[in-house]
Design an enzyme around this catalytic site. Structure first.
Site, mmCIF file in Angstrom:
data_model
loop_
_atom_site.group_PDB
_atom_site.id
_atom_site.type_symbol
_atom_site.label_atom_id
_atom_site.label_comp_id
_atom_site.label_asym_id
_atom_site.label_seq_id
_atom_site.Cartn_x
_atom_site.Cartn_y
_atom_site.Cartn_z
ATOM 1 N N GLY A 1 0.828 -1.207 0.000
ATOM 2 C CA GLY A 1 0.000 0.000 0.000
ATOM 3 C C GLY A 1 0.860 1.254 0.000
ATOM 4 N N VAL B 1 2.369 2.687 2.462
ATOM 5 C CA VAL B 1 3.596 2.577 3.263
ATOM 6 C C VAL B 1 4.577 1.577 2.638
ATOM 7 C CG1 VAL B 1 4.495 1.784 5.487
ATOM 8 C CG2 VAL B 1 2.607 3.387 5.401
ATOM 9 N N GLY B 2 4.128 0.341 2.418
ATOM 10 C CA GLY B 2 5.029 -0.659 1.838
ATOM 11 C C GLY B 2 5.556 -0.202 0.485
ATOM 12 N N ASN C 1 -2.817 -3.078 6.291
ATOM 13 C CA ASN C 1 -3.677 -2.039 6.863
ATOM 14 C C ASN C 1 -4.206 -2.446 8.234
ATOM 15 O OD1 ASN C 1 -4.631 -3.808 4.862
ATOM 16 N ND2 ASN C 1 -6.628 -2.839 4.831
ATOM 17 N N ASN D 1 1.145 10.922 16.010
ATOM 18 C CA ASN D 1 -0.022 11.324 15.221
ATOM 19 C C ASN D 1 -1.023 12.099 16.075
ATOM 20 O OD1 ASN D 1 0.859 10.519 12.783
ATOM 21 N ND2 ASN D 1 -0.379 8.669 12.641
ATOM 22 N N CYS E 1 -4.762 8.064 8.724
ATOM 23 C CA CYS E 1 -4.109 7.749 10.013
ATOM 24 C C CYS E 1 -4.568 8.557 11.214
ATOM 25 C CB CYS E 1 -2.598 7.920 9.861
ATOM 26 S SG CYS E 1 -1.890 6.714 8.740
ATOM 27 N N PHE E 2 -4.681 9.887 11.087
ATOM 28 C CA PHE E 2 -4.857 10.697 12.302
ATOM 29 C C PHE E 2 -6.073 10.249 13.113
ATOM 30 C CE2 PHE E 2 -2.465 14.853 11.011
ATOM 31 C CZ PHE E 2 -1.280 14.171 11.106
HETATM 32 N N1 LIG Z 1 -0.533 5.994 4.823
HETATM 33 C C1 LIG Z 1 0.311 6.590 5.624
HETATM 34 O O1 LIG Z 1 0.667 7.744 5.444
HETATM 35 C C2 LIG Z 1 0.897 5.855 6.821
HETATM 36 C C3 LIG Z 1 1.989 6.421 7.481
HETATM 37 C C4 LIG Z 1 2.520 5.748 8.549
HETATM 38 C C5 LIG Z 1 1.984 4.538 8.961
HETATM 39 N N2 LIG Z 1 0.909 4.012 8.310
HETATM 40 C C6 LIG Z 1 0.402 2.710 8.766
HETATM 41 O O2 LIG Z 1 0.899 1.697 7.905
HETATM 42 C C7 LIG Z 1 -0.070 0.665 7.713
HETATM 43 C C8 LIG Z 1 -0.395 0.524 6.246
HETATM 44 O O3 LIG Z 1 -0.953 1.743 5.793
HETATM 45 P P1 LIG Z 1 -1.178 2.017 4.240
HETATM 46 O O4 LIG Z 1 -1.630 3.422 4.137
HETATM 47 O O5 LIG Z 1 0.010 1.560 3.487
HETATM 48 O O6 LIG Z 1 -2.410 1.010 3.976
HETATM 49 P P2 LIG Z 1 -2.933 0.496 2.567
HETATM 50 O O7 LIG Z 1 -4.338 0.096 2.791
HETATM 51 O O8 LIG Z 1 -2.605 1.490 1.507
HETATM 52 O O9 LIG Z 1 -2.039 -0.795 2.270
HETATM 53 C C9 LIG Z 1 -2.129 -1.990 2.988
HETATM 54 C C10 LIG Z 1 -1.946 -3.132 1.991
HETATM 55 O O10 LIG Z 1 -1.874 -4.360 2.726
HETATM 56 C C11 LIG Z 1 -2.474 -5.370 1.921
HETATM 57 N N3 LIG Z 1 -2.819 -6.527 2.752
HETATM 58 C C12 LIG Z 1 -3.770 -6.631 3.705
HETATM 59 N N4 LIG Z 1 -3.753 -7.871 4.243
HETATM 60 C C13 LIG Z 1 -2.764 -8.560 3.617
HETATM 61 C C14 LIG Z 1 -2.260 -9.884 3.722
HETATM 62 N N5 LIG Z 1 -2.776 -10.746 4.628
HETATM 63 N N6 LIG Z 1 -1.258 -10.245 2.931
HETATM 64 C C15 LIG Z 1 -0.738 -9.394 2.023
HETATM 65 N N7 LIG Z 1 -1.170 -8.116 1.868
HETATM 66 C C16 LIG Z 1 -2.176 -7.708 2.662
HETATM 67 C C17 LIG Z 1 -3.681 -4.678 1.321
HETATM 68 O O11 LIG Z 1 -4.167 -5.359 0.181
HETATM 69 C C18 LIG Z 1 -3.102 -3.288 0.999
HETATM 70 O O12 LIG Z 1 -2.620 -3.214 -0.332
HETATM 71 C C19 LIG Z 1 -1.258 1.050 8.585
HETATM 72 O O13 LIG Z 1 -1.121 0.436 9.835
HETATM 73 C C20 LIG Z 1 -1.103 2.550 8.735
HETATM 74 O O14 LIG Z 1 -1.685 3.029 9.916
HETATM 75 C C21 LIG Z 1 0.365 4.645 7.235
#
Ligand SMILES: NC(=O)c1ccc[n+]([C@@H]2O[C@H](COP(=O)([O-])OP(=O)(O)OC[C@H]3O[C@@H](n4cnc5c(N)ncnc54)[C@H](O)[C@@H]3O)[C@@H](O)[C@H]2O)c1
Length: 460
Positions: free
Chosen positions: A10, A12-13, A87, A220, A272-273
């Site tokens: 997503g 983050v990754g 997520n 946050n 997030c917030f």
């Molecule tokens: N978006 C931001 O700015 C941000 C910043 C810091 C931390 N975070 C945290 O990081 C985490 C991810 O956030 P994000 O915004 O990247 O979320 P996102 O929804 O964009 O991405 C998460 C991804 O994980 C995948 N996924 C879910 N279950 C899975 C599984 N069992 N196997 C493989 N893939 C799986 C989903 O399909 C999705 O593509 C959250 O905990 C969020 O709070 C987000």
């Protein structure tokens, strides 16, 4: 060579791993996801997220030491270090509904790691998780009967969407939490070594697991609290003819307060917030601290008030009715330089105006697809128009809801000519030159400043 896997492609990754890969060419990075379309998009010319500078980094590393895949099990088996960035949304059912983190995706991942591992590994929590989640993760992982050992680390992500590449290239800190055991410290050192490829050592903080997990929620909460604080003051400014920008500047000069994050606006959004504060609130309640919970919950309440207040102000200013009036919303993403519309105030304002039976046109340079998806239940009542000039044509009002720089560069004289008169601009980001707009004939409603209205307008 170390095999590094990231589960979750997503925001983050997908934005952090390519940057780490670009700094560690000797290691092999694989990013996996259950979402096939997302994995395909990461390997195409149209990345699934818009983040300035990310395309180049992905293209530099893709196929060299960075790979995207849907083969989760095989990649788990091959990995030495696994980052988990799935997520963790707010739980919408059962115990803790509306507050607690929904850990189902995270727990499935933990079990999948356990089932597919044939060697010991370091598992890194990159998702934002409730404090003490690592304990549960350790218990699940180390319940294997085949002598494998898993070290769980917490390495929360502090990047901000829109500046993710810059934040990741020049982090003000990297936080790594681990167990205070010998194995835990060794695992911490392995992760420190990866970041040390480009991050100065003094910026890599190491703590115990619980401090690291909690610090992300607290960071946050503090950031959102500043926005809610200045937004609360913006409401008072509007009643007293004080100017919130002047107040923010005056207080921000005090080094103890600081000048960052003091911009009044229609409210904060993003995935997030709200979720992280509600998670903090839930934790405080869980640990028997109701006063602390209420204190933090008010940050979210204030944000909802600001969004509602903005939409209500539009209605009252436009003679108490917007029914059947075309209103152009400039911006759908929750902030500039991202296509992310999760919890975007723009969509809340849109829903509130639709409830008043306004005819809504949304324009945004990058977030139209996501906005269209988020508003799918209302799609027949919203027009999506990429060109802001066309969006504003025959409109009674424009609302600036995202601080895209493009909106400062438009020809507002031309826009004014094309609109129904009297023409209104509600600047939810205090982005535009209000005096100039007023001179062009607009009735201008900023945040936290007196409106600039022409005499025929009754804005009581
Ligand atoms: N978006 C931001 O700015 C941000 C910043 C810091 C931390 N975070 C945290 O990081 C985490 C991810 O956030 P994000 O915004 O990247 O979320 P996102 O929804 O964009 O991405 C998460 C991804 O994980 C995948 N996924 C879910 N279950 C899975 C599984 N069992 N196997 C493989 N893939 C799986 C989903 O399909 C999705 O593509 C959250 O905990 C969020 O709070 C987000």
């Amino acid at each position: 060579m170390t095999n590094i896997l990231c589960i979750g492609a997503g925001y983050v990754g997908g934005s952090t791993m390519p940057i780490i890969a670009s700094h560690c060419p000797q290691h092999r990075f694989v990013i996996v996801d259950i979402n096939d379309a997302r994995i395909a998009a990461w390997q195409s010319d149209q990345l699934p997220i818009y983040e300035p500078g990310l395309d180049e980094i992905v293209h530099q590393t893709l196929g060299k030491n960075l790979f995207f895949s849907t083969e989760i099990n095989r990649n788990i088996a091959e990995a030495d270090i696994i980052f988990v960035s799935v997520n963790t949304p707010t739980k919408m059912f059962g115990q803790g509904a509306g507050r607690a983190a929904d850990l189902q995706y995270w727990e499935k991942t933990a079990r999948q790691i356990l089932e597919n591992s044939t060697s010991s590994k370091i598992v890194v929590e990159k998702s934002t998780l409730p404090v003490r989640t690592a304990e549960a993760m350790e218990r699940i992982l180390n319940s294997n009967g085949n002598g494998l050992h898993f070290d769980v680390l917490s390495n929360p992500e502090f990047l901000a969407e829109g500046t993710a590449v810059h934040d990741m290239q020049n982090p003000n800190r990297v936080l790594i939490g681990g167990r205070e055991t010998e194995a835990g410290q060794k695992a911490i050192e392995s992760l420190v070594e990866i970041y040390a490829h480009w991050v100065p050592r003094e910026r890599i903080l190491t703590t115990n697991l619980w401090s690291s997990e909690l610090s992300k929620l607290v960071a946050n909460a503090f950031l959102a609290q500043r926005i809610s604080s200045i937004n609360a003051i913006s409401a008072l400014c509007e009643r007293t003819e004080a100017d919130v920008n002047e107040v923010a500047n005056a207080i921000g000069r005090d080094a103890r307060i600081g000048s960052h994050f003091l911009r009044a606006s229609v409210g904060f959004g993003g995935s997030c917030f709200k979720k992280d504060i509600l998670n903090l609130v839930y934790l405080c309640e869980h640990y028997g601290l109701p006063e602390v919970a209420q204190y933090w919950e008010q940050v979210v309440t204030m944000n909802e008030y600001q969004e509602t207040r903005f939409a209500a102000n539009m209605v009252t200013s436009m003679f108490n009715t917007v029914a059947g009036k075309r209103i152009a919303l400039f911006g759908a993403s929750f902030k500039a330089n991202t296509n992310d519309t999760r919890e975007s105030p723009a969509l809340e304002v849109c829903r509130a105006l639709l409830a008043e039976q306004a005819d809504i046109v949304i324009t945004d340079p990058h977030a139209m697809e996501n906005a269209c998806y988020d508003l799918k239940e209302l799609a027949t009542r919203v027009v999506f128009e990429p060109d802001p000039y066309i969006a504003a044509r025959s409109a009674h009002a424009i609302a600036i809801l995202t601080e895209w720089r493009q909106y400062t560069e438009l020809d507002y004289e031309k826009i004014h000519h094309s609109m129904v008169k009297p023409a209104f601009i509600f600047d939810g980001r205090n982005l535009l030159d209000h005096k100039r707009l007023y001179k062009l004939g607009f009735n201008v409603y900023p945040i936290g400043k007196p409106p600039l209205t022409h005499s025929l307008i009754n804005h009581s």
